[in-house]
Scaffold this motif. Structure first.
Motif, PDB file in Angstrom:
ATOM      1  N   GLY A 108       0.817  -1.205   0.000  1.00  0.00           N
ATOM      2  CA  GLY A 108       0.000   0.000   0.000  1.00  0.00           C
ATOM      3  C   GLY A 108       0.850   1.253   0.000  1.00  0.00           C
ATOM      4  N   ALA A 109       0.575   2.165  -0.939  1.00  0.00           N
ATOM      5  CA  ALA A 109       1.346   3.404  -1.075  1.00  0.00           C
ATOM      6  C   ALA A 109       0.523   4.617  -0.668  1.00  0.00           C
ATOM      7  CB  ALA A 109       1.865   3.559  -2.501  1.00  0.00           C
ATOM      8  N   GLY A 110      -0.291   4.461   0.386  1.00  0.00           N
ATOM      9  CA  GLY A 110      -0.929   5.623   0.984  1.00  0.00           C
ATOM     10  C   GLY A 110       0.060   6.363   1.868  1.00  0.00           C
ATOM     11  N   ILE A 111      -0.436   7.328   2.629  1.00  0.00           N
ATOM     12  CA  ILE A 111       0.457   8.135   3.463  1.00  0.00           C
ATOM     13  C   ILE A 111       1.146   7.270   4.518  1.00  0.00           C
ATOM     14  CG2 ILE A 111       0.592  10.061   5.069  1.00  0.00           C
ATOM     15  CD1 ILE A 111       0.039  10.801   2.098  1.00  0.00           C
ATOM     16  N   GLY A 112       0.421   6.364   5.159  1.00  0.00           N
ATOM     17  CA  GLY A 112       1.037   5.503   6.160  1.00  0.00           C
ATOM     18  C   GLY A 112       2.070   4.568   5.569  1.00  0.00           C
ATOM     19  N   GLY A 113       1.743   3.940   4.445  1.00  0.00           N
ATOM     20  CA  GLY A 113       2.675   3.019   3.815  1.00  0.00           C
ATOM     21  C   GLY A 113       3.932   3.717   3.341  1.00  0.00           C
ATOM     22  N   LEU A 114       3.786   4.881   2.720  1.00  0.00           N
ATOM     23  CA  LEU A 114       4.953   5.617   2.242  1.00  0.00           C
ATOM     24  C   LEU A 114       5.811   6.122   3.407  1.00  0.00           C
ATOM     25  CD1 LEU A 114       3.378   7.625  -0.716  1.00  0.00           C
ATOM     26  CD2 LEU A 114       5.052   5.768  -0.887  1.00  0.00           C
ATOM     27  N   THR A 115       5.165   6.569   4.480  1.00  0.00           N
ATOM     28  CA  THR A 115       5.939   6.996   5.654  1.00  0.00           C
ATOM     29  C   THR A 115       6.725   5.829   6.231  1.00  0.00           C
ATOM     30  OG1 THR A 115       4.286   8.691   6.174  1.00  0.00           O
ATOM     31  CG2 THR A 115       5.825   8.098   7.911  1.00  0.00           C
ATOM     32  N   ALA A 116       6.091   4.658   6.310  1.00  0.00           N
ATOM     33  CA  ALA A 116       6.806   3.473   6.795  1.00  0.00           C
ATOM     34  C   ALA A 116       7.990   3.147   5.908  1.00  0.00           C
ATOM     35  CB  ALA A 116       5.855   2.283   6.878  1.00  0.00           C
ATOM     36  N   TYR A 158       4.108   0.322  -8.725  1.00  0.00           N
ATOM     37  CA  TYR A 158       2.681   0.537  -8.947  1.00  0.00           C
ATOM     38  C   TYR A 158       2.143  -0.563  -9.860  1.00  0.00           C
ATOM     39  CZ  TYR A 158       3.156   5.018  -6.656  1.00  0.00           C
ATOM     40  OH  TYR A 158       3.395   6.002  -5.724  1.00  0.00           O
ATOM     41  N   GLY A 159       0.837  -0.770  -9.807  1.00  0.00           N
ATOM     42  CA  GLY A 159       0.226  -1.838 -10.577  1.00  0.00           C
ATOM     43  C   GLY A 159       0.635  -3.212 -10.086  1.00  0.00           C
ATOM     44  N   THR A 160       0.966  -3.302  -8.792  1.00  0.00           N
ATOM     45  CA  THR A 160       1.432  -4.566  -8.208  1.00  0.00           C
ATOM     46  C   THR A 160       0.542  -4.912  -7.024  1.00  0.00           C
ATOM     47  OG1 THR A 160       3.699  -4.062  -8.878  1.00  0.00           O
ATOM     48  CG2 THR A 160       3.406  -5.803  -7.247  1.00  0.00           C
ATOM     49  N   ALA A 161      -0.471  -5.706  -7.268  1.00  0.00           N
ATOM     50  CA  ALA A 161      -1.391  -6.118  -6.209  1.00  0.00           C
ATOM     51  C   ALA A 161      -0.851  -7.369  -5.515  1.00  0.00           C
ATOM     52  CB  ALA A 161      -2.774  -6.393  -6.788  1.00  0.00           C
ATOM     53  N   VAL A 162      -0.768  -7.308  -4.198  1.00  0.00           N
ATOM     54  CA  VAL A 162      -0.352  -8.472  -3.415  1.00  0.00           C
ATOM     55  C   VAL A 162      -1.574  -9.349  -3.184  1.00  0.00           C
ATOM     56  CG1 VAL A 162       0.528  -9.240  -1.183  1.00  0.00           C
ATOM     57  CG2 VAL A 162       1.578  -7.278  -2.335  1.00  0.00           C
ATOM     58  N   ALA A 218      -0.253  -1.968   4.903  1.00  0.00           N
ATOM     59  CA  ALA A 218      -0.850  -0.633   4.874  1.00  0.00           C
ATOM     60  C   ALA A 218      -1.877  -0.593   3.748  1.00  0.00           C
ATOM     61  CB  ALA A 218       0.232   0.422   4.670  1.00  0.00           C
ATOM     62  N   ASP A 219      -2.677  -1.666   3.676  1.00  0.00           N
ATOM     63  CA  ASP A 219      -3.558  -1.885   2.528  1.00  0.00           C
ATOM     64  C   ASP A 219      -4.996  -1.436   2.773  1.00  0.00           C
ATOM     65  OD1 ASP A 219      -3.642  -3.969   4.368  1.00  0.00           O
ATOM     66  OD2 ASP A 219      -3.986  -5.530   2.877  1.00  0.00           O
TER      67      ASP A 219
END
Length: 397
Positions: free
Chosen positions: A10-18, A123-127, A155-156
């Motif tokens: 997940g590349a939201g704010i939480g995921g990117l901060t992590a 991007y375009g990579t779904a787990v 962070a999904d």
């Protein structure tokens, strides 16, 4: 790739901060995001002093990339414009060392992404699954080869597939009874200096000046889940067009947007806390861990806190100490974050219930109570939120 490897889902704010925090701890990081590209639409995100302080500990100065403009005051109003409570930003700065700010969410996401190696972002990579989460996790994706890792950051989002897979008995999200609209507009000519939220009867309208000079508008209404209108701009005009200025003038700006630029989402929270924020070598953060109502502006802030605390507790990524340490770190993460995040979740729901009141007598009593609360008590009530971020001690051994 030498060193420890973490995969962030997940590349939201939480995921990117992590990802940024782990990268700066020496970890090799891969961020898997199911969306094909970064979002360029969206809305604003409020960053209270607790989140700004957390970001600062990992070397992220938000104001350098998004601007540092702040409103002169913030408070709550009635639909006729009368202020129920109003606090000067200078008083918040004096108490907490810095003012809360609001920034465009896409700008913050872009700034965090820019702090990572380009190859870290996929991007375009779904787990689709994580195998052997107790030992060395292997992530299965639709886009390509499997990804081995030493730990996984889930962070999904609020509908987290990883949360459903590892906590199948958890009740998951529940509808809060309200839907929300969000939009970004430019209105420099209106001279709006305050951040405000106006409370009506079962409806609210928020006006938040952003750090780049635009305005983040949001509105909520008590409606059945799934209710939709053909044109969200017309519905906002119907519901809020007779409210106090500058709301009608701001709705004129909304009318100039494309319908797709007015976002609408039903509001959900997690129905109960997770039993823990980790399982094996997976750690959950942000909405995947403790989705909450947006009423305190703390959803994104708590995700940032999660990310920074998690990276702080994990061992350094260069394996310099020769130990594993990941299981102990994830247990310490749960201990550090579970109670705080759930307390904020519960408090956000309670504030939302006040704002959503519809009966005239209940609304009158609410407004009277808010007006009667001195500012010094209102500020004291923010202490546990704005001054509550702490880095815990790292586990020994």
């Amino acid at each position: 790739m030498p060193g420890r490897h973490a995969v962030v889902v997940g590349a939201g704010i939480g995921g990117l901060t992590a990802a940024v925090a782990l990268h700066r701890r020496g970890w090799h990081v891969t961020v898997c995001e199911s969306a094909a590209e970064p979002s360029v639409t969206g809305a604003g995100i409020g960053l209270a002093p607790n989140a700004l302080r957390a970001l600062h500990t990992v070397g992220v100065d938000v104001t350098r990339v998004t601007g540092g403009a702040v409103p002169a005051a913030m408070g709550v109003r009635r639909s006729d414009g009368r202020w129920l409570t109003r606090i000067r930003t200078a008083d918040l700065t004096a108490r907490y060392g810095m003012p809360p700010i609001a920034v465009p969410r896409p700008s913050l996401a872009a700034a965090l992404a820019a702090a990572l190696p380009t190859a870290a972002l996929r991007y375009g990579t779904a787990v689709t699954a994580v195998d052997d989460a107790e030992g060395r996790p292997v992530l299965r994706t639709r886009a390509g080869p499997d990804l081995p890792a030493e730990m996984v950051v889930a962070a999904d989002g609020i509908h987290s597939p990883l949360r459903r897979a590892y906590f199948p008995a958890h009740p998951g999200p529940r509808y809060l009874g309200e839907t929300a609209w969000r939009a970004l507009v430019g209105a420099p000519d209106l001279g709006i200096e305050a951040m405000s939220e106006t409370w009506g009867r079962g409806e609210r309208f928020g006006v938040t000046p952003l750090s780049d000079g635009r305005f983040y508008l949001y509105a909520t209404a008590v409606v059945p889940a799934g209710t939709r209108s053909a044109d969200p701009r017309a519905e906002l005009r119907r519901r809020f067009g007779s409210w106090h200025e500058p709301i009608p003038a701001l709705l004129d700006r909304v009318d100039r947007l494309a319908p797709a630029d007015v976002l609408r989402h039903d509001l959900y929270e997690l129905a109960a806390p997770l039993p823990r924020l980790h399982h094996g070598r997976i750690a959950w953060l942000g909405d995947a861990a403790h989705a909450m109502a947006p009423n305190l502006g703390q959803g994104g802030c708590q995700a940032v806190e999660d990310a920074v605390v998690l990276a702080h507790l994990l061992p350094a990524g260069d394996r310099g100490d020769g130990s594993d340490g990941v299981p102990a770190a994830l247990a310490a993460y749960t201990a550090a974050r579970l109670d705080r995040t759930d307390a904020v979740r519960v408090r956000a729901r309670r504030v939302g219930r006040l704002g959503a009141l519809g009966h005239p007598l209940a609304v009158a009593a609410r407004d009277l109570a808010v007006r009667a609360t001195p500012n010094r008590l209102a500020l004291r009530g923010l202490d546990d939120l704005f001054d509550g971020f702490r880095l815990p001690d790292r586990p020994v051994g």
